[in-house]
Design a protein around this motif. Structure first.
Motif, PDB file in Angstrom:
ATOM      1  N   GLY A   9      46.615  23.920  33.046  1.00 51.74           N
ATOM      2  CA  GLY A   9      47.114  26.117  33.610  1.00 51.74           C
ATOM      3  C   GLY A   9      46.649  26.029  34.886  1.00 51.74           C
ATOM      4  N   THR A  10      47.043  27.482  34.929  1.00 54.45           N
ATOM      5  CA  THR A  10      46.661  28.271  35.914  1.00 54.45           C
ATOM      6  C   THR A  10      45.235  28.100  36.135  1.00 54.45           C
ATOM      7  N   VAL A  11      44.475  28.327  36.047  1.00 51.44           N
ATOM      8  CA  VAL A  11      42.599  28.567  35.862  1.00 51.44           C
ATOM      9  C   VAL A  11      42.085  27.216  35.476  1.00 51.44           C
ATOM     10  N   GLY A  12      42.717  26.655  34.319  1.00 49.72           N
ATOM     11  CA  GLY A  12      42.164  25.904  33.276  1.00 49.72           C
ATOM     12  C   GLY A  12      41.969  24.270  34.666  1.00 49.72           C
ATOM     13  N   ARG A  13      42.649  24.049  34.961  1.00 48.23           N
ATOM     14  CA  ARG A  13      42.473  23.022  36.271  1.00 48.23           C
ATOM     15  C   ARG A  13      41.804  23.001  37.364  1.00 48.23           C
ATOM     16  N   GLU A  14      41.371  24.526  37.643  1.00 50.45           N
ATOM     17  CA  GLU A  14      40.529  24.483  38.681  1.00 50.45           C
ATOM     18  C   GLU A  14      38.788  24.804  38.143  1.00 50.45           C
ATOM     19  N   ALA A 159      53.014  50.028  43.326  1.00 51.22           N
ATOM     20  CA  ALA A 159      51.991  49.875  42.372  1.00 51.22           C
ATOM     21  C   ALA A 159      50.410  48.983  43.298  1.00 51.22           C
ATOM     22  N   ALA A 160      49.334  49.409  42.871  1.00 50.47           N
ATOM     23  CA  ALA A 160      48.541  48.478  43.993  1.00 50.47           C
ATOM     24  C   ALA A 160      47.501  47.495  43.092  1.00 50.47           C
ATOM     25  N   ASN A 161      47.066  46.363  42.125  1.00 51.92           N
ATOM     26  CA  ASN A 161      46.788  45.450  41.542  1.00 51.92           C
ATOM     27  C   ASN A 161      45.115  45.148  42.534  1.00 51.92           C
ATOM     28  N   ALA A 162      44.043  45.346  41.348  1.00 55.61           N
ATOM     29  CA  ALA A 162      43.296  44.092  42.372  1.00 55.61           C
ATOM     30  C   ALA A 162      43.340  43.066  42.109  1.00 55.61           C
ATOM     31  N   CYS A 163      44.513  42.340  42.490  1.00 60.14           N
ATOM     32  CA  CYS A 163      44.307  41.086  41.771  1.00 60.14           C
ATOM     33  C   CYS A 163      43.745  39.367  42.159  1.00 60.14           C
ATOM     34  N   VAL A 164      43.372  38.405  41.686  1.00 59.19           N
ATOM     35  CA  VAL A 164      42.125  38.303  42.029  1.00 59.19           C
ATOM     36  C   VAL A 164      42.598  36.710  42.427  1.00 59.19           C
ATOM     37  N   ASP A 165      42.238  35.986  42.491  1.00 64.51           N
ATOM     38  CA  ASP A 165      42.411  34.855  42.861  1.00 64.51           C
ATOM     39  C   ASP A 165      41.550  33.483  41.613  1.00 64.51           C
ATOM     40  N   PRO A 166      42.820  33.180  40.985  1.00 62.13           N
ATOM     41  CA  PRO A 166      42.643  31.832  40.222  1.00 62.13           C
ATOM     42  C   PRO A 166      41.109  30.839  40.787  1.00 62.13           C
ATOM     43  N   ARG A 167      40.748  30.635  41.468  1.00 62.56           N
ATOM     44  CA  ARG A 167      39.921  29.516  41.871  1.00 62.56           C
ATOM     45  C   ARG A 167      38.823  30.733  42.210  1.00 62.56           C
TER      46      ARG A 167
END
Length: 313
Positions: A9-14, A159-167
């Motif tokens: 998945g997105t985070v697991g593989r990183e 709408a503002a979102n403080a989204c985060v880099d999966p890395r």
């Protein structure tokens, strides 16, 4: 021994890419052949949350776990934690969601994540929660219409979102998995600044060297589009989450990435610059291919992963 779940998945593989080469690592997946970027010494094991015998094999000799589950309202956490406790696991690092701390969040996905956290708290094992805001990579769901029409369609574009880099999530996870002192701690992970879908659209257009248009979708349009992808309760949870975002519930920034990693969290501009090929006509980077437009910041189905509350919170 460290066991990594969700490794395709997105985070697991990183996480797999960032674990020290000399660390004893075992990687669990339904199809181990899909595991990429693992070190030569990493073990691969086929296992599923619903198969107790496979969990027993995967957990044998494991002391620390990175736990990712994505079957909303399912009992995968309960099954896994029972098996982990029986196997002698000492510590579990759980990928959760930032929304669990929001008193105004009472949708299905958030309730599921809260219940999973409570299960781990009372499991008898040491626990740590990683609670990310929306993944920057969710914008990969726009790649198809960017390529074909030069347009992004989403709900609540301002709408503002403080989204985060999966890395950054993965780097934080590796620190927690490989260091002491993180027991009974919960870390909310955000990017360095809130950003809107309209701003993301304009930034992607500049990086691509082409004008992109943002089209606002109505809740009715999004509900109808998502109905083909998710069960009705999940669709309603996503829409409720989007409404909280419109009200400003997801704009707060936390310094946790810097505190855990020693460097500032990556900005959306940096993530987009590293992944611009995924949005370009004829781009060759992996792109998620959802069958319908999602709310801004909503989860997408990417290779090796399903709906998970952490993606849209």
């Amino acid at each position: 021994m460290i066991l990594v779940t969700g490794a395709t998945g997105t985070v697991g593989r990183e996480v797999v890419r960032r674990l020290p080469a000399d660390a004893p690592v075992r990687i669990m997946a339904r199809d181990p052949a899909r595991i990429t970027d693992a070190g030569r010494g990493a073990q691969r094991v086929a296992a599923q949350y619903g198969d107790p015998r496979s969990l027993e094999r995967a957990l044998s000799g494991v002391l620390t776990v990175f736990l990712v589950t994505n079957r909303v309202a399912g009992d995968d956490d309960a099954r896994f934690l029972r098996a982990a406790r029986s196997a002698g696991v000492r510590r579990v690092v759980k990928l959760s969601a930032a929304a669990v701390t929001d008193r105004g969040a009472d949708d299905l996905i958030t309730r599921w994540q809260r219940a999973n956290e409570e299960l781990l708290r009372h499991s008898g094992m040491e626990w740590t929660f990683l609670r990310p805001r929306a993944f920057m990579s969710n914008t990969l769901s726009w790649a198809g219409t960017i390529r074909s029409e030069g347009v992004v369609r989403a709900l609540h574009g301002t709408a503002a979102n403080a989204c985060v880099d999966p890395r950054d999530i993965a780097e934080a996870a590796v620190k927690v998995l490989t260091e002491d002192g993180h027991g009974s701690r919960a870390y909310t992970l955000t990017g360095p600044a809130p950003v809107t879908a309209v701003e993301q659209t304009h930034l992607l257009g500049r990086l691509l060297g082409m004008p992109l248009r943002f089209e606002e979708l109505s809740p009715h349009e999004v509900r109808a589009a998502l109905a083909g992808r998710y069960p009705p309760p999940v669709v309603e949870a996503l829409l409720e989450s989007a409404e909280r975002g419109r009200a400003g519930a997801k704009a707060g920034v936390e310094p946790t990435v810097r505190e855990l990693t020693g460097r500032a969290a990556g900005a959306f501009h940096d993530w987009a610059g590293d992944h611009v090929a995924a949005f370009a006509t004829g781009g060759d980077a992996p792109v998620a291919r959802p069958s319908a437009p999602a709310p801004a910041g909503a989860p997408i189905t990417s290779p090796g992963s399903g709906v998970t509350g952490s993606r849209e919170r």
